[in-house]
Design a protein around this motif. Structure first.
Motif, PDB file in Angstrom:
ATOM      1  N   GLU A  33       0.832  -1.203   0.000  1.00 28.87           N
ATOM      2  CA  GLU A  33       0.000   0.000   0.000  1.00 28.87           C
ATOM      3  C   GLU A  33       0.870   1.257   0.000  1.00 28.87           C
ATOM      4  O   GLU A  33       0.570   2.241  -0.694  1.00 28.87           O
TER       5      GLU A  33
ATOM      6  N   ASN B 105       3.926  13.333   7.853  1.00 29.94           N
ATOM      7  CA  ASN B 105       3.116  12.325   8.557  1.00 29.94           C
ATOM      8  C   ASN B 105       3.942  11.540   9.564  1.00 29.94           C
ATOM      9  O   ASN B 105       3.881  10.311   9.640  1.00 29.94           O
TER      10      ASN B 105
ATOM     11  N   THR C 242      -3.371  12.521  13.832  1.00 32.74           N
ATOM     12  CA  THR C 242      -4.169  11.364  14.253  1.00 32.74           C
ATOM     13  C   THR C 242      -3.493  10.726  15.462  1.00 32.74           C
ATOM     14  O   THR C 242      -2.683   9.811  15.331  1.00 32.74           O
TER      15      THR C 242
ATOM     16  N   VAL D 132      -4.509  10.169  -0.574  1.00 28.39           N
ATOM     17  CA  VAL D 132      -5.360   8.989  -0.696  1.00 28.39           C
ATOM     18  C   VAL D 132      -4.485   7.744  -0.634  1.00 28.39           C
ATOM     19  O   VAL D 132      -3.481   7.651  -1.350  1.00 28.39           O
ATOM     20  N   ILE D 133      -4.865   6.812   0.210  1.00 28.48           N
ATOM     21  CA  ILE D 133      -4.181   5.513   0.285  1.00 28.48           C
ATOM     22  C   ILE D 133      -5.145   4.447  -0.211  1.00 28.48           C
ATOM     23  O   ILE D 133      -6.268   4.327   0.294  1.00 28.48           O
ATOM     24  N   ARG D 134      -4.711   3.694  -1.200  1.00 30.78           N
ATOM     25  CA  ARG D 134      -5.529   2.634  -1.774  1.00 30.78           C
ATOM     26  C   ARG D 134      -5.369   1.359  -0.952  1.00 30.78           C
ATOM     27  O   ARG D 134      -4.260   0.891  -0.706  1.00 30.78           O
ATOM     28  N   GLU D 135      -6.470   0.780  -0.510  1.00 34.31           N
ATOM     29  CA  GLU D 135      -6.440  -0.504   0.183  1.00 34.31           C
ATOM     30  C   GLU D 135      -6.838  -1.642  -0.751  1.00 34.31           C
ATOM     31  O   GLU D 135      -6.158  -2.665  -0.820  1.00 34.31           O
TER      32      GLU D 135
ATOM     33  N   LYS E 248     -11.802   0.219  -1.966  1.00 34.04           N
ATOM     34  CA  LYS E 248     -11.680   0.854  -0.656  1.00 34.04           C
ATOM     35  C   LYS E 248     -10.437   1.738  -0.620  1.00 34.04           C
ATOM     36  O   LYS E 248      -9.332   1.288  -0.927  1.00 34.04           O
ATOM     37  N   PHE E 249     -10.659   3.012  -0.224  1.00 33.15           N
ATOM     38  CA  PHE E 249      -9.576   3.981  -0.168  1.00 33.15           C
ATOM     39  C   PHE E 249      -9.690   4.785   1.131  1.00 33.15           C
ATOM     40  O   PHE E 249     -10.779   4.962   1.667  1.00 33.15           O
ATOM     41  N   GLN E 250      -8.546   5.269   1.612  1.00 34.66           N
ATOM     42  CA  GLN E 250      -8.535   6.221   2.725  1.00 34.66           C
ATOM     43  C   GLN E 250      -8.255   7.615   2.162  1.00 34.66           C
ATOM     44  O   GLN E 250      -7.272   7.809   1.442  1.00 34.66           O
ATOM     45  N   HIS E 251      -9.107   8.564   2.493  1.00 40.83           N
ATOM     46  CA  HIS E 251      -8.895   9.950   2.080  1.00 40.83           C
ATOM     47  C   HIS E 251      -8.655  10.775   3.334  1.00 40.83           C
ATOM     48  O   HIS E 251      -9.468  10.772   4.261  1.00 40.83           O
ATOM     49  N   THR E 252      -7.506  11.486   3.379  1.00 37.29           N
ATOM     50  CA  THR E 252      -7.090  12.178   4.598  1.00 37.29           C
ATOM     51  C   THR E 252      -6.542  13.547   4.234  1.00 37.29           C
ATOM     52  O   THR E 252      -6.021  13.755   3.136  1.00 37.29           O
TER      53      THR E 252
END
Length: 726
Positions: free
Chosen positions: A491, A623, A655, A703-706, A710-714
């Motif tokens: 990822e 991060n 976070t 954006v992190i692709r899982e 399904k993706f994480q947008h932060t």
């Protein structure tokens, strides 16, 4: 039928002895069971295991005659021995801090310079000019403090049993087993130290039996199924690569009755084996030529004939002891043996070694009481012994005496995952350059003596390692570990080097682009990408800075940047849907990064950086702060790493999680004096003395692709700070 493969005939004396006839010193404690129902008993067992291990390792360095011997490198590819005195002690503190069994460092300088650098990895820093080594006495004093600290943890920390992979006490056993490994590897380095720098030590007496070697012969081994399994609830400590399961069908083969002796190997030397490239693989011949090697590492040619260098002395050549060689020499010998016999002679694979072990009746597990019927665990001598002394069925020394090289580069079993407190034990060796050694040697103790243990070394390295050859026409099938298959790592590889999603630009590149206006008038000499992860920002910064250091706590992340440096491309798998996977190859050239100066990648702790990491025009921390165990310490000290007028960029989604940062160490995100106290407030309070905030914060999305669906947008908040003049 047994077939003689010796180039010269010699007698085959019977040197078999009962272990009771071997020298009888105190037995070294065995790797303990970790599932005792009685917690107090378990505590005592761990305590005894720690004391015996820690003290024996400390005493090992009595083999060095003077303080000067600690600072003289035995070989150029390793640190001087003073490093290894401190390394295992700092390992305890570093790992116990990760498991939160201790909450403060004993000596920040020691725990920085002794942290990593033991296996010639691409990020190991073996340049002594970067270090101000402490005095020998100071390092041993530090070891004494670590000893007291660990004992206090063992004595006072609440304990529930069993101790398992996720148990905080696992790191205590991890530290002990790590020191057991270095008990052996440091004995090899002492063996490579100049003879005038070493002296015999008590309880490390070598074997005194020697003579002519027996004829070696091939003995049939029936084919069959090999099943290697270690469940995570197993009652003994294990390293990550031992878990969980592997099965294979092994075809019939024939194996040498004995390990290859010094006498048998001399036939290869006398036949001009070291001068004939036809017997060597390309990598091996390059090593032999570069080293101008004419004979094994520990052979010494004197006027009165061949001698063998032991750990602290030279002795007339014991011809019936196993030869100590690296993989290249073992493989070349097999090629020569094939040439003179007309058969296919080679090293066994890991599976074939296990099949040989299964049929031989050799010892399977480290006995908790008594001595091995094998020259292992320092049960008998501090050296090898005759190859016909410890019988295991139709063979000798299936385990013990010397490690045995295999044809198998190390790779992960099905179910493999790294331990969060030691992610760089095995993952960096999944590179096709580290071959497995099996069976253990005379100095292999603790976990090393477990049959399921899997240790791997670079093919040109020396260990107390020799080999046994086999005859087989079966092709060598080595499982691939070339593609990165760990989900988190894949990822991040995609996050740094892969596609953009939903119109959101590549995050590391976007951050560097955001900084470009601030570079005007800024010196462009050195930049530090701290928490560099897979390294994309390091490469992007190399467009603008003459030298870029990428530092991350995780060796797994660093390995991706190193691979791009070395090969120009990175291959990994992506989770698609369910069991379906996608395969990706990313190239620096396709990103326009093939022409930039190569960044330098290394391991490091942002809260305790090595002293030499200083003098930067830019520190880039993306991060990072909300993943540090002590972020305030990082902020309070980072100014010392930056030149006056230099920049500090901090990006973070803020976070805060207890899993990464103890609640009391959060920078913000809570009430203070009944008012909201944000992380930006905390940054201003900690950085205000040495930095000025240049502009209001900016929100940068990522954006992190899982999976495909399904993706994480932060949003990450970015602040840029300039260091004030002193």
């Amino acid at each position: 039928m047994a077939v003689n493969l010796s180039p010269e005939r010699s007698h085959e004396p019977s040197h078999e002895i009962s272990p009771a006839k071997a020298p009888q010193g105190d037995l070294i404690t065995r790797t303990p069971r970790l599932d005792h129902a009685d917690a107090d008993r378990q505590r005592r067992v761990i305590r005894d295991y720690f004391i015996d291990t820690f003290d024996r390792y400390t005493q090992l360095f009595d083999a060095l005659k003077s303080d000067a011997a600690f600072y003289q490198k035995p070989i150029s590819l390793r640190h001087p021995l003073i490093f290894y005195v401190g390394h295992t002690a700092t390992f305890f503190i570093n790992k116990l801090m990760l498991s939160r069994l201790v909450d403060q460092r004993l000596d920040e300088y020691m725990e920085s310079i002794f942290a990593v650098g033991v296996d010639e990895m691409s990020w190991d820093d073996l340049d002594d000019t970067h270090y101000r080594w402490p005095s020998v006495q100071a390092v041993f004093d530090y070891r004494a403090k670590v000893r007291a600290t660990v004992l206090d943890v063992i004595d006072r920390t609440p304990l529930t049993t069993p101790i398992h992979w996720d148990h905080p006490w696992w790191t205590i056993v991890m530290g002990i087993e790590h020191e057991r490994i270095h008990l052996e590897t440091s004995s090899v380095l002492i063996r490579q130290q100049a003879l005038e720098h070493v002296q015999p030590i008590a309880h490390w007496a070598p074997c005194d039996e020697a003579g002519a070697a027996p004829d070696n012969r091939l003995v049939p081994v029936a084919g069959g199924k090999v099943s290697i399994a270690k469940p995570r609830h197993a009652p003994y400590y294990g390293w990550d690569n031992e878990y969980e399961h592997h099965e294979a069908e092994v075809e019939p083969f024939e194996a040498a009755k004995f390990l290859v002796s010094n006498q048998e190997f001399k036939g290869f030397i006398d036949a001009g084996g070291y001068q004939n490239p036809v017997f060597w693989q390309e990598e091996g011949w390059q090593w032999r030529s570069f080293e101008d090697r004419q004979h094994p590492e520990f052979w010494v040619n004197r006027a009165d004939g061949w001698h063998l260098r032991l750990m602290t002395e030279e002795v007339p050549m014991p011809w019936n002891w196993p030869v100590d060689v690296n993989y290249h020499e073992a493989q070349a010998f097999c090629q020569w043996k094939s040439h003179v016999s007309g058969w296919t002679i080679r090293l066994p694979t890991e599976d074939e070694w296990h099949r040989l072990h299964d049929v031989s009746g050799a010892p399977g597990e480290d006995p908790q009481e008594g001595r091995w019927n094998a020259n292992i665990h320092l049960d008998h001598w501090a050296s090898s012994c005759p190859v016909d002394m410890f019988r295991h069925g139709d063979f000798y020394d299936v385990v013990g005496n010397v490690w045995q090289w295999t044809e198998t580069p190390t790779y992960p079993f099905d179910g493999f995952r790294v331990h969060p407190c030691y992610d760089d034990f095995t993952m960096p060796t999944f590179d096709g350059q580290h071959n497995l050694i099996k069976g253990g040697a005379w100095a292999s103790c603790g976990n090393e003596a477990q049959i399921v243990s899997r240790y791997a070394f670079r093919r040109h390295f020396f260990q107390h390692a020799g080999f046994r050859y086999i005859k087989s026409d079966a092709p060598v099938k080595n499982p691939s570990s070339h593609y990165e298959t760990d989900r988190l790592m894949s990822e991040y590889a995609e996050f740094h080097y892969g596609d953009s999603y939903f119109g959101v630009p590549n995050f590391p590149k976007a951050l560097v682009e955001l900084l470009k206006p601030y570079f005007k008038g800024l010196p462009s000499s050195r930049a530090l990408d701290l928490g560099c992860a897979s390294g994309r920002a390091s490469f992007e910064l190399a467009r603008y800075f003459a030298h870029v250091d990428g530092v991350d706590f995780s060796a797994r992340f660093i390995q991706q940047g190193v691979q791009l440096n070395q090969e120009g491309e990175l291959r990994y798998t992506l989770q698609d849907e369910g069991e379906l996977k996608l395969y990706r190859t990313r190239k620096l050239a396709d990103m326009g990064l093939d022409g930039v100066p190569a960044p330098t990648f290394m391991q490091g702790d942002a809260c305790n950086l090595k002293p030499r990491l200083t003098g930067y025009d830019l520190v880039f921390a993306a991060n990072l702060i909300d993943r540090l165990y002590e972020p305030a310490k990082f902020l309070d000290n980072i100014h010392a790493r930056i030149n006056p007028g230099g920049l500090l960029m901090i990006a973070s989604p803020y976070t805060w999680l207890e899993a990464h940062t103890p609640r009391e160490n959060w920078l913000g995100g809570f009430k203070k004096s009944a008012e909201n106290y944000t992380t930006l407030d905390g940054l201003k309070d900690h950085l205000g003395e040495h930095f000025e905030l240049l502009d209001p914060p900016v929100q940068v999305p990522f954006v992190i692709r899982e999976t495909r669906h399904k993706f994480q947008h932060t949003l990450s908040e970015v602040t840029v700070w300039r260091r004030k003049a002193d």
